[in-house]
Scaffold this active site. Structure first.
Site, PDB file in Angstrom:
ATOM      1  N   SER A  54       0.839  -1.193   0.000  1.00 50.74           N
ATOM      2  CA  SER A  54       0.000   0.000   0.000  1.00 50.74           C
ATOM      3  C   SER A  54       0.882   1.255   0.000  1.00 50.74           C
ATOM      4  O   SER A  54       1.631   1.477  -0.941  1.00 50.74           O
ATOM      5  CB  SER A  54      -0.965  -0.040   1.189  1.00 50.74           C
ATOM      6  OG  SER A  54      -2.005   0.886   1.042  1.00 50.74           O
TER       7      SER A  54
ATOM      8  N   HIS B  56      -7.819  -5.677   0.689  1.00 55.39           N
ATOM      9  CA  HIS B  56      -6.640  -4.820   0.714  1.00 55.39           C
ATOM     10  C   HIS B  56      -5.536  -5.404   1.590  1.00 55.39           C
ATOM     11  O   HIS B  56      -4.347  -5.218   1.316  1.00 55.39           O
ATOM     12  CB  HIS B  56      -7.028  -3.427   1.211  1.00 55.39           C
ATOM     13  CG  HIS B  56      -5.964  -2.401   1.024  1.00 55.39           C
ATOM     14  ND1 HIS B  56      -5.584  -1.924  -0.215  1.00 55.39           N
ATOM     15  CD2 HIS B  56      -5.169  -1.747   1.928  1.00 55.39           C
ATOM     16  CE1 HIS B  56      -4.613  -1.028  -0.072  1.00 55.39           C
ATOM     17  NE2 HIS B  56      -4.346  -0.918   1.211  1.00 55.39           N
TER      18      HIS B  56
END
Length: 268
Positions: free
Chosen positions: A110, A243
């Site tokens: 990320s 995610h």
């Protein structure tokens, strides 16, 4: 001495001890004897880089694991959080050049993927390119993900959890934990918002882009678009999960990393 072996402590695999300005930036908890390659890892927004600690045993002895700690946490908890991109990346790159032996690969998740990408660019510009770049849970860097951050910490945590599904329930339900965690998360989100993509800068090393099949932030076309960031080969792969798919797909991710790292060593 802390149970973590910071790189200011000399070891068989480390370079010179870190000067004061670099203390705590880099950690190699378990140096390996003559590893084939080092893997330097970057965590997500609000993340603890010790999330990579379980990887040590699974990658050793061929791969020596290092991680980056940002200001305001862990051994750097006395430092103010970083919210400006360029000075932070310059500082990390300087520490890596000075203290991490080659060959070297980078992994980032990320926000960490953007940091790893920019550090890889700076290393390349210094004629010290990494062997491989792994970017996880991040779309092509031209995509800017800047959330409108609410002033209230509880609202901030709930917004981030709604978007990324990654804030632990224990934090969401505890004012004390939220008060401790929210400033770090807020600073990291501000840091990410300060990033600016410079399309003319391109790597010449392989890139592997990884993502979760249920992560709306990294559809297949965004993972495939990382090819634009290198003149070498770029591959992408998705795993079960959202995610934070690393939690449930660790074994598959580590197999992919091992294969990617074997290639530059002529073993793929």
């Amino acid at each position: 001495m802390s149970e973590l072996r910071q790189v200011e402590v000399e070891s068989a695999s480390s370079a010179a001890p870190l000067p004061t300005g670099h203390r705590g930036v880099l950690t190699c908890q378990r140096p390996q004897t003559n590893p084939a390659i080092r893997l330097l890892c970057f965590a997500h927004s609000g993340g603890n880089p010790r999330m990579f600690q379980p990887w040590i045993d699974q990658l050793a002895p061929a791969v020596e694991l290092w991680w980056v700690t940002l200001p305001g946490r862990g051994p750097r908890w006395r430092e103010p959080h970083a919210t400006r991109w360029e000075p932070l990346v310059a500082d990390i790159t300087e520490a890596v050049v000075a203290h991490v032996p080659r060959p070297l690969a980078l992994f980032g998740h990320s926000l960490g993927a953007l940091l790893a990408f920019d550090v890889a660019l700076r290393l390349t510009e210094a004629d010290l390119p990494p062997e491989h770049l792994f970017v996880s849970a991040r779309a092509h860097p031209r995509r800017q993900f800047a959330l409108e951050l609410p002033a209230d910490d509880t609202d901030l945590l709930r917004l981030v959890d709604e978007v990324y599904r990654g804030v632990p329930e224990a934090i969401l339900n505890s004012p004390e934990l939220a008060e401790h965690f929210a400033p770090t998360l807020r600073a990291d989100l501000m840091l990410g918002a300060d990033y600016r993509y410079r399309g003319a800068r391109t790597l010449s090393v392989p890139i592997t882009a990884l993502g979760g099949v249920d992560d709306p932030m990294t559809p297949t076309e965004e993972l495939a678009a990382w090819q634009d960031c290198t003149t070498a080969t770029a591959r992408w792969r998705q795993f079960p999960g959202g995610h934070f798919y690393l939690d449930e797909s660790e074994a598959g991710v580590l197999r992919t990393i091992r294969r990617g790292l074997a290639a530059p060593m002529g073993k793929e």
